[in-house]
Design a protein around this motif. Structure first.
Motif, PDB file in Angstrom:
ATOM      1  N   ARG A 248       0.818  -1.211   0.000  1.00  0.00           N
ATOM      2  CA  ARG A 248       0.000   0.000   0.000  1.00  0.00           C
ATOM      3  C   ARG A 248       0.854   1.264   0.000  1.00  0.00           C
ATOM      4  NH1 ARG A 248      -5.059   0.138   3.916  1.00  0.00           N
ATOM      5  NH2 ARG A 248      -5.633  -1.421   2.348  1.00  0.00           N
ATOM      6  N   GLU A 249       1.984   1.214   0.686  1.00  0.00           N
ATOM      7  CA  GLU A 249       2.830   2.401   0.784  1.00  0.00           C
ATOM      8  C   GLU A 249       3.958   2.425  -0.249  1.00  0.00           C
ATOM      9  OE1 GLU A 249       1.681   4.607   2.763  1.00  0.00           O
ATOM     10  OE2 GLU A 249       0.184   3.208   3.535  1.00  0.00           O
ATOM     11  N   VAL A 250       3.973   1.453  -1.157  1.00  0.00           N
ATOM     12  CA  VAL A 250       5.032   1.412  -2.174  1.00  0.00           C
ATOM     13  C   VAL A 250       4.715   2.422  -3.267  1.00  0.00           C
ATOM     14  CG1 VAL A 250       6.187   0.004  -3.915  1.00  0.00           C
ATOM     15  CG2 VAL A 250       5.588  -0.997  -1.696  1.00  0.00           C
ATOM     16  N   PRO A 251       5.565   3.419  -3.511  1.00  0.00           N
ATOM     17  CA  PRO A 251       5.281   4.432  -4.529  1.00  0.00           C
ATOM     18  C   PRO A 251       5.142   3.819  -5.920  1.00  0.00           C
ATOM     19  CG  PRO A 251       7.100   5.109  -3.105  1.00  0.00           C
ATOM     20  CD  PRO A 251       6.816   3.675  -2.789  1.00  0.00           C
ATOM     21  N   GLY A 252       4.111   4.240  -6.621  1.00  0.00           N
ATOM     22  CA  GLY A 252       3.929   3.817  -8.008  1.00  0.00           C
ATOM     23  C   GLY A 252       3.310   2.455  -8.193  1.00  0.00           C
ATOM     24  N   PHE A 253       3.057   1.718  -7.098  1.00  0.00           N
ATOM     25  CA  PHE A 253       2.452   0.391  -7.237  1.00  0.00           C
ATOM     26  C   PHE A 253       0.961   0.538  -7.518  1.00  0.00           C
ATOM     27  CE2 PHE A 253       0.339  -3.455  -5.732  1.00  0.00           C
ATOM     28  CZ  PHE A 253       1.095  -4.431  -6.360  1.00  0.00           C
ATOM     29  N   ASP A 254       0.510  -0.036  -8.604  1.00  0.00           N
ATOM     30  CA  ASP A 254      -0.891   0.056  -9.017  1.00  0.00           C
ATOM     31  C   ASP A 254      -1.417  -1.358  -9.224  1.00  0.00           C
ATOM     32  OD1 ASP A 254      -3.361   0.455 -10.243  1.00  0.00           O
ATOM     33  OD2 ASP A 254      -2.663   2.143 -11.454  1.00  0.00           O
ATOM     34  N   GLU A 255      -2.443  -1.735  -8.455  1.00  0.00           N
ATOM     35  CA  GLU A 255      -3.006  -3.082  -8.572  1.00  0.00           C
ATOM     36  C   GLU A 255      -3.436  -3.408  -9.993  1.00  0.00           C
ATOM     37  OE1 GLU A 255      -3.736  -0.964  -6.210  1.00  0.00           O
ATOM     38  OE2 GLU A 255      -3.578  -1.945  -4.241  1.00  0.00           O
ATOM     39  N   ARG A 256      -3.849  -2.393 -10.726  1.00  0.00           N
ATOM     40  CA  ARG A 256      -4.343  -2.629 -12.089  1.00  0.00           C
ATOM     41  C   ARG A 256      -3.262  -3.163 -13.028  1.00  0.00           C
ATOM     42  NH1 ARG A 256      -7.003   3.199 -12.866  1.00  0.00           N
ATOM     43  NH2 ARG A 256      -4.995   3.651 -11.872  1.00  0.00           N
ATOM     44  N   ASP A 257      -2.009  -2.976 -12.654  1.00  0.00           N
ATOM     45  CA  ASP A 257      -0.900  -3.466 -13.482  1.00  0.00           C
ATOM     46  C   ASP A 257      -0.545  -4.921 -13.183  1.00  0.00           C
ATOM     47  OD1 ASP A 257      -0.679  -0.931 -14.595  1.00  0.00           O
ATOM     48  OD2 ASP A 257       0.810  -0.280 -13.114  1.00  0.00           O
ATOM     49  N   HIS A 258      -1.257  -5.547 -12.243  1.00  0.00           N
ATOM     50  CA  HIS A 258      -0.845  -6.873 -11.785  1.00  0.00           C
ATOM     51  C   HIS A 258      -2.005  -7.863 -11.778  1.00  0.00           C
ATOM     52  CE1 HIS A 258       3.070  -5.256 -10.571  1.00  0.00           C
ATOM     53  NE2 HIS A 258       2.396  -4.194 -10.162  1.00  0.00           N
ATOM     54  N   SER A 259      -2.915  -7.695 -12.712  1.00  0.00           N
ATOM     55  CA  SER A 259      -3.991  -8.670 -12.856  1.00  0.00           C
ATOM     56  C   SER A 259      -3.430 -10.003 -13.346  1.00  0.00           C
ATOM     57  CB  SER A 259      -5.040  -8.166 -13.849  1.00  0.00           C
ATOM     58  OG  SER A 259      -5.647  -6.983 -13.390  1.00  0.00           O
ATOM     59  N   LEU A 260      -4.179 -11.067 -13.122  1.00  0.00           N
ATOM     60  CA  LEU A 260      -3.764 -12.379 -13.630  1.00  0.00           C
ATOM     61  C   LEU A 260      -3.732 -12.363 -15.156  1.00  0.00           C
ATOM     62  CD1 LEU A 260      -5.818 -14.763 -11.314  1.00  0.00           C
ATOM     63  CD2 LEU A 260      -3.419 -14.100 -11.099  1.00  0.00           C
ATOM     64  N   VAL A 261      -2.868 -13.181 -15.727  1.00  0.00           N
ATOM     65  CA  VAL A 261      -2.765 -13.294 -17.184  1.00  0.00           C
ATOM     66  C   VAL A 261      -3.937 -14.128 -17.677  1.00  0.00           C
ATOM     67  CG1 VAL A 261      -1.388 -14.127 -19.116  1.00  0.00           C
ATOM     68  CG2 VAL A 261      -0.265 -13.040 -17.138  1.00  0.00           C
TER      69      VAL A 261
END
Length: 389
Positions: A128-141
């Motif tokens: 949550r506190e990691v700068p630039g981390f966006d859940e939308r970039d890490h969806s399942l393939v």
């Protein structure tokens, strides 16, 4: 294709019917060939993974291996989705092979990354506190998945996002028109047997696509249908097949030729269709039931075969006693497996050479042509006339 088979090795296979020959023995015996097939033919085409009703019952998630690719199936509502069974964090399996879950979230057991059934990342502990981390970039393939006549098909080697997958209906070609009248998706499972056959999956398919062997191997079958009857089709789609005609007075394929089931409306009551969708689904459509074989290669010389029988319900809604069809085909299956296992042992001989086809083995020619074209990365679903290399 592999270090084992070259274009020169496959050239005799690709000759026109009448001059063409069988595949080289290494296609049936080499571990390297099977390894290539698992990635490119089983994961890399539209593979039948089973009946959706069987896979979905009581669960929202199921893991399985498609070819050599771990896959996760999910059912968000009425949809079905397929994903690489690989967490986007450190690639841990989300579910172990063959495992199921009935939850509305997919939770990685390694670090608790959590996804919804549509594959979107919802929770990544500690990020949550990691700068630039966006859940939308890490969806399942996500992987292509299709429903057809009650079966599920997954194209596991290619992501949905990357594109390039052959449209499923184009892959089926004219097979859809031939199978649709039997409506196998609406039929009821009567029985299911599984077999482990000591033969390569292609040997089993080749045996299925000819009745040249029937007079010696299947005396019971020949009493119901003439082994030289019917015709094979040459039509678009990644499949091979043909029909056979029942003898006069015979209603279906059983020991007596009699049916204890319900006729399927709108289909030819005198014929049986034998249709093989590449690479692993064989559909035998009878006037009163549909039998299906689904193959899973276990080793170059070993194949798991699931045989299922589907019937229309009786008028009062009761289930048909399937034994009249099951007993007949269980005997026929075992006769075939014995022959296939003998072929496999023969293929291990250092003296074996690819044989020529009899005039009645045009469907086997079509099948091995399809395999050879696949080895050379040519489209499987394109129409290839018998007289064109």
């Amino acid at each position: 294709m592999t270090d084992v088979l070259s274009e020169l090795d496959l050239a005799p296979v690709l000759q026109p019917f009448g001059r063409s020959r069988m595949l080289p023995a290494a296609a049936y015996t080499s571990p390297q060939v099977l390894e290539w097939e698992q990635r490119h033919l089983f994961a890399g085409t539209w593979l039948c993974v089973g009946r959706e009703d069987d896979l979905r019952t009581g669960v929202t998630q199921r893991s399985l291996v498609v070819g050599d690719v771990p896959v996760l199936l999910t059912w968000p509502g009425d949809q079905v989705r397929a994903f690489a069974n690989t967490c986007r964090h450190r690639a841990h399996e989300l579910l172990g092979n063959g495992e199921t879950a009935a939850k509305q979230s997919v939770v990685c057991p390694y670090h608790a990354w959590t996804y919804d059934l549509a594959g979107a990342l919802r929770t990544a502990p500690g990020y949550r506190e990691v700068p630039g981390f966006d859940e939308r970039d890490h969806s399942l393939v996500e992987l292509p998945v299709e429903r057809w006549q009650g079966w599920l098909f997954v194209h596991a080697a290619t992501s949905l996002e990357s594109g390039g997958v052959v449209d499923f209906m184009s892959y089926l070609g004219e097979l859809d028109r031939l199978v649709a009248p039997y409506s196998p998706g609406s039929l009821v499972l009567g029985d299911r047997h599984s077999y482990e056959v000591a033969a390569n999956w292609k040997v089993i398919s080749e045996n299925y696509h000819e009745c040249y062997h029937c007079p010696l191997i299947h005396p019971e079958l020949c009493q119901v249908t003439p082994p030289s009857s019917g015709d094979n089709y040459v039509m678009p789609g990644a499949w091979v097949g043909g029909s056979m005609v029942l003898r006069d007075g015979m209603q279906t394929m059983s020991f007596t030729g009699e049916s204890r089931g319900v006729p399927i409306g709108g289909v030819d009551p005198t014929a049986v269709e034998y249709l093989g969708l590449f690479p692993n689904l064989l559909i035998s459509a009878h006037p009163d039931y549909v039998m299906a074989h689904r193959m899973v290669p276990l080793a170059p010389d070993r194949t798991w075969v699931e045989c299922s029988w589907y019937f229309p319900a009786l008028a009062d809604g009761a289930a048909v006693d399937p034994s009249y069809a099951v007993d007949f085909w269980d005997l026929t299956n075992r006769q075939d497996w014995k022959a296939c296992e003998s072929v496999q042992r023969g293929l291990s001989s250092p003296h074996v050479k690819p044989g020529v086809f009899s005039p009645s083995e045009d469907a086997v020619h079509q099948f091995v042509t399809m395999v050879a074209r696949a080895y050379l990365r040519r489209p499987l679903h394109d129409l290839v006339p018998l007289d064109v290399p």
